[in-house]
Design an enzyme around this catalytic site. Structure first.
Site, short mmCIF file in Angstrom:
data_model
loop_
_atom_site.label_atom_id
_atom_site.label_comp_id
_atom_site.label_asym_id
_atom_site.label_seq_id
_atom_site.Cartn_x
_atom_site.Cartn_y
_atom_site.Cartn_z
N TRP A 17 0.87 -1.18 0.00
CA TRP A 17 0.00 0.00 0.00
C TRP A 17 0.91 1.23 0.00
O TRP A 17 1.81 1.34 0.85
CB TRP A 17 -0.88 -0.05 1.25
CG TRP A 17 -1.83 1.10 1.39
CD1 TRP A 17 -2.67 1.59 0.44
CD2 TRP A 17 -2.05 1.90 2.57
NE1 TRP A 17 -3.41 2.64 0.95
CE2 TRP A 17 -3.04 2.85 2.25
CE3 TRP A 17 -1.50 1.89 3.85
CZ2 TRP A 17 -3.49 3.78 3.17
CZ3 TRP A 17 -1.96 2.82 4.77
CH2 TRP A 17 -2.95 3.76 4.43
N ASP B 34 -0.40 -5.07 9.61
CA ASP B 34 -1.42 -4.13 9.17
C ASP B 34 -2.66 -4.97 8.84
O ASP B 34 -2.65 -5.76 7.89
CB ASP B 34 -0.93 -3.38 7.93
CG ASP B 34 -1.95 -2.36 7.42
OD1 ASP B 34 -3.09 -2.34 7.95
OD2 ASP B 34 -1.61 -1.59 6.51
N LYS C 299 -13.07 -0.88 6.22
CA LYS C 299 -13.66 -1.79 5.23
C LYS C 299 -14.63 -2.77 5.86
O LYS C 299 -15.74 -2.95 5.37
CB LYS C 299 -12.57 -2.58 4.50
CG LYS C 299 -11.25 -1.89 4.35
CD LYS C 299 -11.23 -0.93 3.21
CE LYS C 299 -10.01 -0.03 3.36
NZ LYS C 299 -9.44 0.44 2.15
N1 KET Z 1 -3.65 -0.52 5.32
C1 KET Z 1 -3.90 -0.99 4.09
C2 KET Z 1 -3.20 -2.21 3.62
C3 KET Z 1 -4.86 -0.33 3.30
O1 KET Z 1 -5.10 -0.83 2.11
C4 KET Z 1 -5.49 0.82 3.77
C5 KET Z 1 -6.44 1.55 2.91
C6 KET Z 1 -5.19 1.25 5.07
C7 KET Z 1 -4.26 0.56 5.82
C8 KET Z 1 -5.78 2.45 5.72
O2 KET Z 1 -7.12 2.53 5.78
P1 KET Z 1 -7.85 3.51 6.82
O3 KET Z 1 -8.91 4.15 6.03
O4 KET Z 1 -6.84 4.48 7.33
O5 KET Z 1 -8.33 2.61 7.88
N2 KET Z 1 -6.47 1.41 1.66
C9 KET Z 1 -7.40 1.97 0.68
C10 KET Z 1 -7.77 3.39 0.89
C11 KET Z 1 -6.61 4.34 0.95
O6 KET Z 1 -5.68 4.28 0.14
O7 KET Z 1 -6.66 5.21 1.84
C12 KET Z 1 -6.86 1.69 -0.72
O8 KET Z 1 -5.77 1.14 -0.87
O9 KET Z 1 -7.58 2.00 -1.69
#
Ligand code: KET
Length: 452
Positions: free
Chosen positions: A181, A262, A298
């Site tokens: 990511w 993560d 999610k």
């Molecule tokens: N870790 C991973 C692996 C991840 O894909 C995301 C979000 C997050 C943490 C953080 O999510 P939060 O909303 O802070 O709980 N990924 C998606 C959204 C983004 O990029 O913010 C994505 O990859 O589309």
């Protein structure tokens, strides 16, 4: 292995600014400030030019910027497969039924107040979050070896964990998978860690580069931190098998490497909360230290509520309570204490047997819909005779398919078909529906047969 580029401002600059602030000589004592401020309104500026005129425009975020571009497109057939956010078969964002019910209960409860939460967040939420990821009967929890702090979703949990490690852990190097990511690099570099990568994905097989992974972790310096995706690896959709996890665990423990998980997709990969937590639980079961960042964005659809947790599992209760005391010092100057609403929704659902059960059903339905989309897209490409082996679409797991489409093909699909995705060829399967599969299939077909 290579060192990733640090974003600006560099952590060095941040740290030196911080150090200057902490120097006793620079602390302004009333009337004795050694940096006296002169109150001349025109000083340093001729009144015409902005003091910010040297600032160059920053590029959009590689993931969230895709939504910005999508929003500007006026085509009726446009399709956003960029950000990992669940959509229904109708292409609409989904608020889970259990979330609506929990919110109703919260609104109806007149005894609820809006005081500040403690620095560490809502106590119930923290306990229940630890149970969710580590298992209800986790010995580590029973032995008070786990400290959990509520943070601003997954991102905030990673950042707080990163800053804690940068300040208190003897090894400042973190290894992240290649690829990963995109935000990981920036989060940890700005937290003050030095970011390196380990091989993870093999484009040739579109699977795990297990040998490369073992070699790179095997040659990492003893004690180094290793970022692991608990499940549903983003962006590749490729996870180690249970056997491979066990080998990774043994190697890491033998070298004293510190696991930082993560967990952003618990329940989203397999549809089962327990199955998706297996990797984390394997590491916790051996009694060693583990960090884990959880996100409810999610799996509860609470994206914008910013609900998450950082847990640190330690070897004994005494160390754990000292670690927690230091986590509070990391959090207090960052955002003081976390917001109350989202964590209350989560706690309401997790502590009520019926709501919890209903949540697992809704979660499974989301995971199943994503798996159906994989099958439909795969079948459609096959039926169309699109050149290439597309079986990775059904082999990969979680929210994303790492298609193997290159930058130019992605740009072509966006320009000609109004399909938006990240430039590395990742598509969010959760953004797809039976209705839009044919359009995506046409676009992929055209992209890979172009110029043939
Ligand atoms: N870790 C991973 C692996 C991840 O894909 C995301 C979000 C997050 C943490 C953080 O999510 P939060 O909303 O802070 O709980 N990924 C998606 C959204 C983004 O990029 O913010 C994505 O990859 O589309």
């Amino acid at each position: 292995m290579h060192t990733q580029q640090s974003p600006s401002p560099s952590p060095d600059r941040r740290l030196s600014v911080l150090a200057r602030h902490l120097e006793p000589s620079s602390v302004a004592v009333e009337g004795h400030s050694n940096h006296s401020i002169v109150g001349a309104p025109t000083s340093g500026n001729d009144g015409k030019q902005s003091v910010f005129s040297h600032i160059v425009r920053a590029p959009e975020d590689p993931i969230l910027g895709v939504t910005v571009a999508y929003n500007k497109d006026t085509s009726p057939v446009k399709l956003n497969l960029g950000v990992g956010a669940y959509r229904t078969e109708e292409g609409k964002p989904l608020v889970l039924n259990v979330v609506r019910q929990a919110e109703q209960l919260l609104v109806n409860d007149r005894s609820r107040i809006k005081e500040y939460l403690p620095i560490t967040g809502l106590a119930d939420f923290n306990k229940l979050s630890a149970k969710l990821i580590l298992g209800a009967d986790s010995p580590a929890i029973q032995e008070n070896r786990v400290t959990t702090v509520q943070c601003l979703s997954g991102t905030g949990s990673l950042r707080v964990g990163g800053e804690f490690l940068a300040q208190h852990y003897h090894q400042r190097t973190i290894y992240i998978p290649q690829p990963t990511w995109g935000n990981h690099t920036k989060i940890f570099a700005l937290a003050g860690l030095s970011v390196k990568s380990y091989r993870y994905y093999d484009p040739a097989t579109r699977g795990l580069h297990f040998q490369g992974l073992l070699e790179d972790l095997g040659s990492a310096p003893s004690g180094a931190i290793v970022l692991l995706h608990a499940c549903a690896h983003n962006p590749t959709g490729v996870d180690p098998t249970k056997d491979q996890w066990e080998q990774i665990r043994r190697l890491m423990r033998s070298k004293g490497l510190l696991p930082f998980f993560d967990s952003a997709y618990q329940g989203f990969a397999s549809g089962s909360l327990d199955t998706d937590a297996q990797s984390v639980r394997m590491f916790v079961a051996d009694g060693g230290e583990v960090l884990v960042a959880q996100s409810y964005a999610k799996n509860m659809g609470l994206y914008g509520e910013r609900v998450g947790a950082l847990s640190i599992v330690c070897r004994n209760a005494d160390v754990t309570s000292r670690v927690e005391s230091q986590l509070k010092l990391v959090i207090r100057p960052m955002y003081s204490n976390p917001p109350i609403h989202g964590a209350s929704i989560v706690a309401t659902i997790l502590k009520d047997r019926n709501l919890y059960h209903e949540w697992t059903l809704e979660l499974k339905a989301m995971a199943d819909r994503i798996i159906r989309m994989r099958q439909q897209l795969f079948d459609a490409l096959r039926a169309k005779g699109t050149p290439g082996d597309w079986s990775h679409i059904i082999k990969q797991i979680g929210m994303f398919t790492f298609t193997g489409l290159n930058k130019e093909q992605v740009a072509f699909m966006t320009k000609e078909y109004h399909i938006y995705m990240t430039s590395d060829g990742r598509i969010s399967m959760a953004g797809l529906s039976s209705r839009t599969v044919p359009h995506l299939t046409d676009a992929i077909h055209a992209a890979v047969t172009r110029g043939r």
